[in-house]
Motif scaffolding. Structure first.
Motif, mmCIF file in Angstrom:
data_model
loop_
_atom_site.group_PDB
_atom_site.id
_atom_site.type_symbol
_atom_site.label_atom_id
_atom_site.label_comp_id
_atom_site.label_asym_id
_atom_site.label_seq_id
_atom_site.Cartn_x
_atom_site.Cartn_y
_atom_site.Cartn_z
ATOM 1 N N TYR A 255 0.838 -1.198 0.000
ATOM 2 C CA TYR A 255 0.000 0.000 0.000
ATOM 3 C C TYR A 255 0.878 1.254 0.000
ATOM 4 N N PHE A 256 0.658 2.177 -0.978
ATOM 5 C CA PHE A 256 1.434 3.407 -1.082
ATOM 6 C C PHE A 256 0.578 4.649 -0.872
ATOM 7 N N GLY A 257 -0.652 4.462 -0.415
ATOM 8 C CA GLY A 257 -1.530 5.612 -0.223
ATOM 9 C C GLY A 257 -2.411 5.820 -1.437
ATOM 10 N N THR A 258 -1.926 6.621 -2.385
ATOM 11 C CA THR A 258 -2.729 6.888 -3.589
ATOM 12 C C THR A 258 -2.904 5.644 -4.444
ATOM 13 N N ASP A 259 -1.935 4.736 -4.388
ATOM 14 C CA ASP A 259 -2.063 3.509 -5.159
ATOM 15 C C ASP A 259 -1.513 2.315 -4.374
ATOM 16 N N LEU B 57 -2.275 -0.312 -8.947
ATOM 17 C CA LEU B 57 -3.722 -0.165 -8.881
ATOM 18 C C LEU B 57 -4.091 1.045 -8.031
ATOM 19 N N GLN B 58 -5.114 1.763 -8.424
ATOM 20 C CA GLN B 58 -5.569 2.888 -7.611
ATOM 21 C C GLN B 58 -6.185 2.358 -6.324
ATOM 22 N N SER B 59 -5.761 2.911 -5.199
ATOM 23 C CA SER B 59 -6.271 2.456 -3.915
ATOM 24 C C SER B 59 -7.729 2.876 -3.748
ATOM 25 N N PRO B 60 -8.573 1.973 -3.244
ATOM 26 C CA PRO B 60 -9.970 2.331 -3.000
ATOM 27 C C PRO B 60 -10.091 3.292 -1.827
ATOM 28 N N VAL B 61 -11.257 3.935 -1.708
ATOM 29 C CA VAL B 61 -11.485 4.895 -0.634
ATOM 30 C C VAL B 61 -11.394 4.208 0.729
ATOM 31 N N SER B 62 -11.930 3.004 0.817
ATOM 32 C CA SER B 62 -11.860 2.259 2.069
ATOM 33 C C SER B 62 -11.511 0.805 1.773
#
Length: 356
Positions: A303-307, A324-329
Motif C-alpha cells: 500500500y502506497f496511499g494513492t495507489d 492499482l488505484q487504492s480504493p477509498v476504504s
C-alpha cells in the motif's frame, strides 16, 4: 527551427593520466535550445555535474567544444561567460541582507545605483520576497534562502542559468512547491535553464526536454512523455519510473514470452527485428482481470496511499508489478496466493534494443 543556446560537441573530460585515468565524460554531443528548461538526469557519477561545470567554465574539457549561442567558449574563464550557477549550497553572503545579496551581481557589473535598485525590486517581486528584503540569510528558512539564491543568480540577466541539484536539501513538501516555482521563474524570465538532478520526478514535472546520462554517456534526449513511454534502452526504462521486464522471442510484431503467452508488441528505436528480446511495460499499463489474460499468482501487495502495488508471478517465475488505484476504504481485494489474469494495455509492451 529553435535557436541553439548551448552546444557540446564531442566533449570529453578525463581526470588523471595513464592507468589511473578516469573518464568522467565520454564524447558527449548535445544541443540545448534557447529558452527551454533542459534537465540532465542520471545517477551519481554519471557525468551530469561534470558537463555542467564545463558549461560554467569551472572545468576545461580534455577534448571537444562548448558553444554558447554559436560562439566557442570552451576555454573562456567563468567570469567572462554570460552564465550563472545555483549550487546545492546556496552560498549566500551571511553579512549582507537579502536585497544586498541580490544586488551583488549587478553591482560587480558596474551598473548604475538606480538600475541596481530597480533590478533588486524586480527580482524580489519575481521570487515573492518583497517583505524580507532587509533580512539576513540566517533569518530565512531553507526555501526562502533558495529563492534568494535564484534571484541573485537571475539579477545579472544571464543568458543561461545552471542549477546543480538546488532542491536536494529541501524537505519533500517544500521541494514539490519549489519545482512549481522554478518552472514559473523559467517561463516568466525566458532564460535557458539547465538543471541537474538524480530525481526522476523533478525531471518529468519541470522539463521541456531531458537528457538521460549513465557512465559518462548521453543515452537519450527527448521530452518527458517520449522518455517515459519510449525509453531508448533498459537503463532508461528502469531509471525513469518503474518498469517490468519480460523475456521472450520476437517474430514480426508478436513476442512469445518465456512463460508461454504470445503478445503483440511495439518496437522501440533500434530494437532487434527478430529473435530473443527483452520488452518493458509500466506497472500502471497492466490490468488485473478475472480471465482472458496471462495467468499469474499474487505474491504480495504493498500500500502506497494513492495507489497499491500488486506483485504477481508468472508460470516461469517472472515477477510483474501492477499499480492499482487504492480504493477509498478497505484494500484492493487481492491477497498472497490469489490466482489472477493480467491484461496489457494495447501498445504498452515495448521491445528494447540489445544492451551495449
Amino acid at each position: 527551427m529553435s535557436e541553439t543556446a548551448v552546444e557540446a560537441r564531442e566533449t570529453r573530460k578525463v581526470y588523471g593520466q595513464g592507468a589511473a585515468a578516469v573518464t568522467a565524460l565520454g564524447g558527449v554531443s548535445l544541443a540545448i535550445r534557447k529558452g527551454e528548461f533542459f534537465t540532465l538526469l542520471g545517477p551519481s557519477g554519471c557525468g551530469k555535474t561534470t558537463l555542467l561545470k564545463l558549461i560554467a567554465g569551472f572545468e576545461s574539457p580534455t577534448a571537444g567544444q562548448i558553444l554558447l549561442h554559436g560562439s566557442d567558449i570552451t576555454f573562456d574563464p567563468p567570469n567572462t561567460r554570460p552564465v550563472n550557477t545555483v549550487f546545492q549550497s546556496y552560498a549566500l553572503f551571511p553579512h549582507l541582507t537579502v536585497a544586498e545579496n541580490i544586488g551583488f551581481g549587478p553591482k560587480m557589473q558596474g551598473r548604475p545605483k538606480a538600475e541596481i535598485a530597480e533590478t533588486v525590486k524586480r527580482m524580489l517581486a519575481l521570487v515573492r520576497m518583497e517583505q524580507m528584503a532587509d533580512r539576513k540569510p540566517g533569518q530565512l528558512s531553507g526555501g526562502q534562502q533558495q529563492r534568494v539564491a535564484l534571484a541573485r543568480a537571475l539579477a545579472p540577466a544571464p543568458k543561461v542559468l545552471l542549477l546543480d541539484e538546488p532542491l536536494s536539501a529541501l524537505d519533500l513538501k517544500l521541494r514539490k512547491e519549489m519545482q512549481i516555482e522554478l518552472k514559473r521563474l523559467q517561463v516568466e524570465t525566458g532564460i535557458t535553464f539547465i538543471f541537474v538532478t538524480h530525481d526522476q520526478e523533478e525531471a518529468l514535472t519541470m522539463s521541456d526536454r531531458i537528457g538521460v546520462m549513465q557512465a559518462g554517456r548521453l543515452l537519450q534526449v527527448g521530452d518527458p512523455r517520449a522518455i517515459y513511454t519510449r525509453p531508448a534502452n533498459r537503463f532508461v526504462a528502469s531509471f525513469i519510473g518503474e518498469s517490468n521486464f519480460l523475456h521472450g522471442t520476437l517474430r514480426g510484431n508478436e513476442m512469445t514470452l518465456d512463460a508461454g503467452p504470445v503478445l503483440p508488441v511495439e518496437k522501440g528505436d533500434n530494437a532487434p527485428a527478430a529473435g530473443p528480446v527483452t520488452a518493458a511495460i509500466r506497472p500502471e499499463q497492466i490490468r488485473i482481470a478475472a480471465g482472458g489474460g496471462i495467468p499469474a499468482k499474487v505474491r504480495d501487495t504493498v500500500y502506497f496511499g494513492t495507489d497499491t502495488h500488486c506483485v504477481a508471478t508468472l508460470s516461469d517465475g517472472t515477477e510483474i508489478t501492477v499499480r492499482l488505484q487504492s480504493p477509498v476504504s478497505g484494500d484492493v481485494g487481492l491477497h498472497p496466493g490469489s490466482d489472477v489474469h493480467l491484461r496489457f494495455e494495447p501498445g504498452a509492451l515495448i521491445v528494447l534494443p540489445e544492451e551495449t
